[in-house]
Design a protein around this motif. Structure first.
Motif: not given
Length: 361
Positions: A110-121, A143-151, A169-176
């Motif tokens: 699967g895919i892990h997105f580390e960001g971009p929704y992160l603290s600038a500090v 999440i939709k286009i990944g069809e389960g690939a975004v984990r 993310l939680r409701d879509a079964g993706v680890l937050a």
């Protein structure tokens, strides 16, 4: 039938004996006092890796991603997520589409997105040009286009809209995951209450611990979240690694590499998320500012470092295989038990790598 002899690290403890494999599956663990001193552990599962062997996951190139997965497989990682760094949405979208076939074929889990929704500090080596508050339409689209690939996706819980994003993310079964955050103790717990279940490289990219404001580190350790630990002896002192692992326990701790493309390559100049990186003596740092920029770690070395830090073989195996498998919902692997997939790493008595089998091959 394949037989591997040595000290077999099972969920119930270390068994001197034979690990018997039938095709792609573990058939039996048979005690045998005459077995050798090799250490046999389940294949490693790395939930946080940006590349290796000169190949990167961060650009969305499937050929490079395949090369990175093959490199880490040669070091015992039989299952892994492809981690990207903060980037424009266009790259997030194209990478999701490009990597979906690799997920479907089992090259990556699967895919892990580390960001971009992160603290600038607390951005660390994340490119500040791409950081932004969570955008729900972006999240729902990939999440939709990944069809389960975004984990998995890392989010700083103090940002505007972060709690809604975590719940989505939680409701879509993706680890937050909570990471690169300047959150208070209370904001961290709010993120976990909203559905976050992982701490992205605990301590690194987080407000430090203070006795009057515990911050995210203590907030995460005192929660139900599973904490990632980079066991390269650079991101974390061995004593801190052991302390965090014992505080959370092996069922809530996982070893990760946070490796970049420079892993397994000579020292020199590299790139991460559009920023120049210099690697010297195995340590990767931004050329401008000097922040640690990922690692040059492989999971076999992470396992050895964890044991050297004082963790038992059983706990290190749980942290590098069993616990991450459970997080991903992969009930067919992660332990040396009959009926599970024959993902096996054989280590010499000094815990250096000897052999890797993935699904028995």
């Amino acid at each position: 039938m394949t037989r591997i002899s040595g000290r077999i690290v099972t969920p119930g403890g270390v068994v001197q004996g034979q690990l018997r494999l039938s095709g792609t599956t573990i058939e039996a663990v048979v005690p045998d006092d005459s077995a050798g001193d090799d250490v046999i552990v389940p294949g490693f599962i790395d939930l946080h890796c940006h590349g290796g062997g000169g190949h990167t996951f961060t650009t969305g190139d499937p050929s490079s991603a395949r090369g990175a997965a093959e490199f880490h497989l040669s070091h015992g990682t039989t299952t892994m997520l492809a981690s990207l760094v903060s980037s424009p949405f266009e790259l997030m979208r194209s990478a999701t589409l490009a990597y979906k076939p690799l997920v479907d074929s089992g090259v990556i889990a699967g895919i892990h997105f580390e960001g971009p929704y992160l603290s600038a500090v607390r951005c660390g080596a994340q490119n500040p040009a791409f950081l932004r508050d969570p955008v729900l339409p972006e999240i729902t689209e990939i999440i939709k286009i990944g069809e389960g690939a975004v984990r998995m996706m890392t989010v700083a819980p103090e940002l505007d809209g972060a709690l809604e994003a975590i719940a989505c993310l939680r409701d879509a079964g993706v680890l937050a995951a909570v990471g690169h955050t300047d959150a208070s103790y209370e904001q961290t717990h709010a993120g976990v209450d909203a559905g976050a279940s992982v701490a992205t490289h605990l301590f690194n990219g987080m407000r430090p611990v203070h006795h009057r404001e515990p911050g995210p580190v203590v907030g995460l350790l005192s929660s139900t979240a599973t904490v990632e630990l980079i066991a390269d002896n650079i991101h974390l002192h061995p004593g801190m690694l052991a302390f965090a692992a014992r505080s959370a326990g092996p069922d809530r701790s996982i070893l990760v590499t946070d490796a970049m493309d420079a892993t397994g390559m000579p020292d020199g100049s590299y790139e991460l998320g559009g920023q120049a990186v210099v690697v010297a003596d195995r340590v990767a740092r931004l050329a401008e500012g000097g922040s640690i920029a990922g690692s040059t770690l492989t999971m076999d070395v992470a396992f050895r470092n964890a044991v050297t830090a004082g963790l038992s073989l059983a706990d290190a195996a749980a942290m590098s295989s069993t616990t991450p498998a459970r997080l991903l919902g992969l009930s067919d692997r992660g332990a040396l038990s009959p009926g599970l997939r024959a993902d096996v790493v054989v280590l010499n008595p000094d815990l250096t790598l000897k052999q890797v089998l993935r699904a028995g091959a």
